[in-house]
Design a protein around this motif. Structure first.
Motif: not given
Length: 499
Positions: A94-112
């Protein structure tokens, strides 16, 4: 012949931390555990002395973590709980966060990241027709509006005017206790290097084509030299409302809360005009997304200024978060910056002047970007009376336990009695805290920033400690997002106060 007396500087103080009733300075939970354990030991002696001795040793081992406190007032149990929570967080990643096109966030976004991951941003208009952004935190049903202020500053201002500003600010805070559905308020003062983009565009827009060469050369020199050592200071006030269900009414949606907040904003911003806050204007969705984006990645500050001058950045809430973030025990790395957040553990003791926080909020050459956030949680009128009366009773109980009267106990009783008198006269009661976030461009600069915060906090007469194990949450709470950290914990506030 009339003689004009020089105005005397006013002092402020009587900041109190309510205490729970306990034996010899112990918390309520530790006192109940001690009494229950002693009764069990006495009953066990009827069966076996050895069993009673073992139970007494176990009782001492169990009560010690609740009784021993460090210099910041935290017990060993609380510190152990933080260590356990940190171990669980790192074990689960839980101390790691990755966003963008190659992340697991929805639609490759950069959410908070973290507590604000599920937040949503909408925009509405207030009673004056001004657009304002509303941040919604679905987990707790909170809705936040952010007001940008152009503070006047205290330069060339006499003491009488400063006292007037402080009086109106106290009145504005006191009125928050009567604000319908208001949960919390935060004031964030951020200092950062000024890239000089606004100055350059202002000069370019006002330079005449036939201007003399000497004048042009002087303006170019000013544009080149001004950003060196200059700072940009911004002040933002976030007001958090609760959309929880009420008696006979369901939980309100973001649209309903936008209408409710929109009707309250004109009066709130008008009240700030007498506090020295300058022009108070609600922030739009684009402005808020830009401010949060720059906080997580300070390297884009000049690009955001350039795009804003060219017509707008077009940033949305899904693009306001960092591309990558990693939380450690004592600092937080986000994109290309490193931050450390401190929390106030003790308010100024005794009486202070109105400029006690001036040095803390001013720019500092050892800190690239600094945020000082004051956290307020007002009590309602009914809650205020109960809180101050209970605090006065607890102070009397603690003072009566000592066989020989101590000056500190007498001072506690006097301070608690003064608080009850002020509340009876109509003054508001409000809980407050303070967070300090220092952001630098590399880990090598962190040592100077930590030393600078230690010196600044000592000058402000407050005790601070790093928020170990919760740097990511503290970093987000110091932003104008409306996060009320005590309401995001697993244990209720009453249980934590009793431990």
């Amino acid at each position: 012949m009339a003689v004009t007396e020089a105005p005397t500087a006013r002092t402020y103080g009587n900041f109190r931390r309510p205490r729970t009733v306990g034996l010899r300075g112990l918390s309520l939970g530790a006192t109940l555990l001690l009494f229950g354990g002693l009764i069990a030991v006495v009953l066990t002696t009827l069966i076996s002395l050895w069993a009673a001795l073992g139970l007494a040793l176990a009782l001492a081992a169990g009560a010690a973590p609740l009784a021993v406190r460090d210099r910041h007032g935290r017990t060993l149990m609380q510190r152990a709980a933080v260590r356990l929570a940190w171990w669980r967080t790192t074990s689960a990643g839980g101390h790691l966060y990755r966003s963008g096109p190659l992340s697991r966030t929805e639609y490759g976004s950069c959410r908070l990241p973290g507590l604000a991951a599920d937040s949503a941003l909408t925009e509405a208009r207030d009673g004056y027709g001004r657009p304002f952004a509303v941040i919604t935190i679905p987990a707790v049903g909170h809705h936040t509006v952010v007001i940008a202020c152009d503070a006047d500053g205290a330069a060339l201002v006499d003491q009488r005017q400063t006292d007037t500003w402080v009086a109106h600010w106290g009145h504005w805070l006191s009125a928050l206790g009567s604000e319908p559905d208001l949960v919390a308020a935060t004031v964030t003062v951020e200092t950062a290097p000024d890239p000089g983009v606004r100055l350059r565009h202002e000069i370019d827009a006002n330079t005449h084509p036939d201007a003399p060469d000497l004048a042009r050369a002087m303006l170019r020199l000013a544009v080149a030299a001004y950003p060196e050592g200059s700072a940009q200071i911004t002040t933002r006030i976030a007001l958090t409302y609760s959309g929880a269900a009420r008696a006979g009414a369901p939980r309100r949606s973001a649209e309903d809360m936008a209408v409710h907040i929109g009707t309250r904003l004109p009066g709130l911003t008008a009240g700030l005009s007498m506090t020295g806050a300058g022009t108070a204007v609600p922030m739009t969705a684009a402005e808020l997304a830009e401010a949060v984006r720059v906080a997580y990645d300070p390297s884009v500050a000049s690009l955001v200024e350039e795009a804003r001058a060219a017509g707008g950045t077009g940033l949305t809430w899904d693009q306001a978060g960092p591309m990558a973030a990693q939380e450690t025990w004592d600092h937080y790395r986000h994109d290309g910056a490193v931050s450390v957040t401190w929390a106030m553990s003790e308010a100024p003791q005794g009486e202070v002047f109105s400029n006690v926080l001036t040095g803390l909020v001013q720019p500092n050459r050892d800190i690239a970007r600094k945020r000082v956030t004051l956290l307020y949680r007002p009590h309602t009128r009914a809650e205020s009376a109960k809180v101050v009366q209970q605090d006065y009773k607890n102070a009397l109980f603690n003072a009566q336990q000592a066989r020989i009267g101590q000056a500190r106990d007498d001072a506690e009783v006097t301070s608690a009695r003064r608080t009850t008198e002020e509340q009876a006269q109509g003054h508001g009661v409000i809980r407050f805290g303070l967070l300090i976030t220092a952001t630098v461009n590399s880990s090598e600069e962190m040592g100077r920033a930590v030393a600078a915060v230690d010196n600044l906090s000592a000058g402000a007469r407050i005790a601070v400690r790093p928020v170990y194990g919760s740097q990511a949450a503290a970093f987000a709470a110091a932003l104008p997002l409306g996060l009320v950290l005590p309401l995001h914990t697993a244990l209720p506030q009453t249980v934590r106060d009793a431990m």
